[in-house]
Design an enzyme around this catalytic site. Structure first.
Site, PDB file in Angstrom:
ATOM      1  N   ASP A  28      36.800   2.720  78.114  1.00 43.88           N
ATOM      2  CA  ASP A  28      38.199   3.134  78.299  1.00 43.88           C
ATOM      3  C   ASP A  28      38.386   4.162  79.412  1.00 43.88           C
ATOM      4  OD1 ASP A  28      36.957   5.149  76.714  1.00 43.88           O
ATOM      5  OD2 ASP A  28      38.840   5.638  75.707  1.00 43.88           O
ATOM      6  N   LEU A  30      36.396   4.912  81.773  1.00 42.28           N
ATOM      7  CA  LEU A  30      35.955   4.361  83.068  1.00 42.28           C
ATOM      8  C   LEU A  30      37.108   3.591  83.701  1.00 42.28           C
ATOM      9  CD1 LEU A  30      34.448   1.700  84.645  1.00 42.28           C
ATOM     10  CD2 LEU A  30      33.854   4.062  85.178  1.00 42.28           C
ATOM     11  N   TRP A  98      26.526  -2.467  69.978  1.00 42.61           N
ATOM     12  CA  TRP A  98      25.202  -1.873  69.867  1.00 42.61           C
ATOM     13  C   TRP A  98      25.251  -0.612  70.743  1.00 42.61           C
ATOM     14  CZ3 TRP A  98      26.273  -6.921  69.777  1.00 42.61           C
ATOM     15  CH2 TRP A  98      25.598  -7.743  68.873  1.00 42.61           C
ATOM     16  N   TYR A 164      42.044   5.974  69.228  1.00 39.92           N
ATOM     17  CA  TYR A 164      41.283   6.143  67.982  1.00 39.92           C
ATOM     18  C   TYR A 164      40.687   4.799  67.557  1.00 39.92           C
ATOM     19  CZ  TYR A 164      40.409   6.811  62.989  1.00 39.92           C
ATOM     20  OH  TYR A 164      39.826   6.850  61.742  1.00 39.92           O
ATOM     21  N   ARG A 165      39.361   4.750  67.422  1.00 35.72           N
ATOM     22  CA  ARG A 165      38.683   3.545  66.929  1.00 35.72           C
ATOM     23  C   ARG A 165      37.893   3.954  65.692  1.00 35.72           C
ATOM     24  NH1 ARG A 165      41.675   2.506  70.144  1.00 35.72           N
ATOM     25  NH2 ARG A 165      41.534   1.317  72.077  1.00 35.72           N
ATOM     26  N   GLY A 224      59.002  -1.586  69.062  1.00 39.94           N
ATOM     27  CA  GLY A 224      60.343  -2.143  69.299  1.00 39.94           C
ATOM     28  C   GLY A 224      60.319  -3.354  70.218  1.00 39.94           C
ATOM     29  N   ALA A 253      43.049  -2.523  78.532  1.00 39.21           N
ATOM     30  CA  ALA A 253      43.213  -1.436  79.511  1.00 39.21           C
ATOM     31  C   ALA A 253      44.666  -1.081  79.789  1.00 39.21           C
ATOM     32  CB  ALA A 253      42.477  -1.727  80.819  1.00 39.21           C
ATOM     33  N   ALA A 254      45.602  -1.534  78.941  1.00 41.34           N
ATOM     34  CA  ALA A 254      47.015  -1.160  79.128  1.00 41.34           C
ATOM     35  C   ALA A 254      47.163   0.361  79.077  1.00 41.34           C
ATOM     36  CB  ALA A 254      47.885  -1.820  78.064  1.00 41.34           C
ATOM     37  N   ASP A 256      44.793   2.647  79.228  1.00 38.26           N
ATOM     38  CA  ASP A 256      43.908   3.328  80.199  1.00 38.26           C
ATOM     39  C   ASP A 256      44.575   3.379  81.576  1.00 38.26           C
ATOM     40  OD1 ASP A 256      42.194   3.034  78.024  1.00 38.26           O
ATOM     41  OD2 ASP A 256      41.141   1.322  78.900  1.00 38.26           O
TER      42      ASP A 256
HETATM   43  P1  ADP Z   1      46.992   0.798  74.374  1.00 38.65           P
HETATM   44  O1  ADP Z   1      47.157   0.071  73.083  1.00 38.65           O
HETATM   45  O2  ADP Z   1      45.974   0.216  75.309  1.00 38.65           O
HETATM   46  O3  ADP Z   1      46.920   2.285  74.239  1.00 38.65           O
HETATM   47  P2  ADP Z   1      49.804   0.820  74.709  1.00 38.65           P
HETATM   48  O4  ADP Z   1      50.208  -0.101  73.639  1.00 38.65           O
HETATM   49  O5  ADP Z   1      49.972   2.276  74.539  1.00 38.65           O
HETATM   50  O6  ADP Z   1      48.314   0.510  75.170  1.00 38.65           O
HETATM   51  O7  ADP Z   1      50.564   0.355  76.029  1.00 38.65           O
HETATM   52  C1  ADP Z   1      50.402   1.072  77.205  1.00 38.65           C
HETATM   53  C2  ADP Z   1      51.423   0.579  78.177  1.00 38.65           C
HETATM   54  O8  ADP Z   1      51.187  -0.768  78.508  1.00 38.65           O
HETATM   55  C3  ADP Z   1      52.845   0.613  77.686  1.00 38.65           C
HETATM   56  O9  ADP Z   1      53.406   1.899  77.800  1.00 38.65           O
HETATM   57  C4  ADP Z   1      53.494  -0.367  78.637  1.00 38.65           C
HETATM   58  O10 ADP Z   1      53.684   0.227  79.895  1.00 38.65           O
HETATM   59  C5  ADP Z   1      52.399  -1.414  78.795  1.00 38.65           C
HETATM   60  N1  ADP Z   1      52.581  -2.504  77.832  1.00 38.65           N
HETATM   61  C6  ADP Z   1      51.783  -2.814  76.792  1.00 38.65           C
HETATM   62  N2  ADP Z   1      52.246  -3.913  76.140  1.00 38.65           N
HETATM   63  C7  ADP Z   1      53.378  -4.292  76.777  1.00 38.65           C
HETATM   64  C8  ADP Z   1      54.344  -5.351  76.596  1.00 38.65           C
HETATM   65  N3  ADP Z   1      54.229  -6.239  75.606  1.00 38.65           N
HETATM   66  N4  ADP Z   1      55.382  -5.423  77.467  1.00 38.65           N
HETATM   67  C9  ADP Z   1      55.504  -4.529  78.468  1.00 38.65           C
HETATM   68  N5  ADP Z   1      54.643  -3.520  78.678  1.00 38.65           N
HETATM   69  C10 ADP Z   1      53.586  -3.392  77.862  1.00 38.65           C
END
Ligand code: ADP
Length: 311
Positions: A28, A30, A98, A164-165, A224, A253-254, A256
């Site tokens: 993450d 990285l 691992w 958190y994992r 939402g 990586a969303a 990250d």
């Molecule tokens: P993670 O679960 O990796 O921490 P988040 O759920 O916090 O990621 O999402 C991080 C960012 O990724 C969001 O703030 C948004 O910018 C983008 N994102 C994630 N999922 C979506 C989605 N379904 N539609 C639009 N943007 C998304």
């Protein structure tokens, strides 16, 4: 502005339907370091690896991305951690690790730890996640916390992402205590409502919002119709929606990349709300591609200009 990201990168094996394995690398913090480097931020990755061929290939790949290697420790006879991603018939992915003996876990216990700590305390900004915290055990976390205190005493700042994992922790009480310590030391907190709920239950939001005023907080909620980042700094409290994403291919990586987009924008002098909008745009591009690391030419155009005119 010198930035350090602390954590672990592992060897990643993706299992194909016929049982063959494709190799990559993943971690993450990285990912955050990589996107920071792409956005023009001077960033070092702080970790420990082995003296094996995969560790060498990892560092070579990081160097190609412009990530600084000065704080990468190479421990003789050790290896990086490893995980396999398995995809079932329904397309659902599961992760199998691992990593108990991974070199990265000894970052604050190996013979060079004092040097790592002294170097860390000299950065302007240190970024770490809940996954980073889970690597080091009690003694390592205490050393890390002392190091962050020394950094802050010098005027450096700490950014913490809640990631958190549960399986990384012996139990939830240990995790809660470690997170509370990190949250109290963070000047900038990235928190996802989902992580807080898993870790703290109903008390989740309060565990973070009690630091409002003192710390800058980005609280991400994805429940939402579209994800929203609630940005709290000073007395201000503003919701910044993600906006539409054409197609979601893979959300790896969303969070990250969101953190990297936000930090790069703040470093370039943008206000917190504008930084959140930029962070959404980068994360939106990242989730439109398979895997954690998108092609360079898929980076959003404006994000590439962060380090220039601050546009
Ligand atoms: P993670 O679960 O990796 O921490 P988040 O759920 O916090 O990621 O999402 C991080 C960012 O990724 C969001 O703030 C948004 O910018 C983008 N994102 C994630 N999922 C979506 C989605 N379904 N539609 C639009 N943007 C998304």
């Amino acid at each position: 502005m010198k930035v350090a990201c602390i954590g672990e990168c592992m060897v990643e094996l993706s299992e194909r339907p016929d049982g063959s394995l494709a190799r990559g690398f993943g971690g993450d913090t990285l990912n955050t370091a990589l996107y920071l480097a792409r956005l023009g931020v001077a960033v070092d990755y702080v970790t420990a690896l082995g003296d094996d061929v995969w560790s060498a290939e990892m560092t070579a790949a990081w160097a190609r991305e412009g990530i600084g290697l000065d704080r990468v420790r190479r421990l003789p006879g050790r290896m990086p951690g490893l995980y396999i991603i398995r995809t079932d018939e329904a397309g659902e992915r599961s992760f199998h690790y691992w990593r108990d003996r991974a070199a990265a876990r000894d970052l604050f216990a190996e013979p060079g730890a004092a040097g790592t700590r002294a170097a860390l305390a000299a950065y302007d900004l240190v970024y770490l996640s809940g996954i980073s915290l889970s690597l080091y055990g009690e003694a390592g976390r205490a050393a890390l916390s002392e190091t962050l205190a020394a950094l802050r005493a010098r005027g450096g700042r700490v950014a913490f992402d809640t990631n958190y994992r549960p399986r990384g922790w012996p139990d939830r009480d240990v995790a809660q205590a470690a997170f509370r310590t990190a949250l109290a030391q963070a000047d900038l907190i990235f928190a996802s409502a989902e992580d807080l709920d898993w870790l703290f239950g109903a008390a989740g939001e309060d565990a973070v919002l009690r630091h409002r005023g003192r710390a800058e907080i980005v609280l991400k909620a994805s429940g939402g119709p579209e994800p929203v980042a609630r940005v709290l700094h000073g007395g201000s409290d503003v919701a910044v929606p993600a906006g539409p994403v054409a197609r979601v291919i893979d959300t790896t990586a969303a969070g990250d990349s969101f953190a990297a987009g936000y930090l790069a924008a703040r470093i370039a002098g943008l206000a917190p709300e504008a930084a959140a909008a930029r962070a959404h745009r980068l994360a939106g591009a990242v989730i439109g591609h398979r895997g954690a690391v998108i092609p360079r030419d898929a980076m959003p155009a404006l994000d590439r200009a962060f380090s220039g005119a601050g546009a």
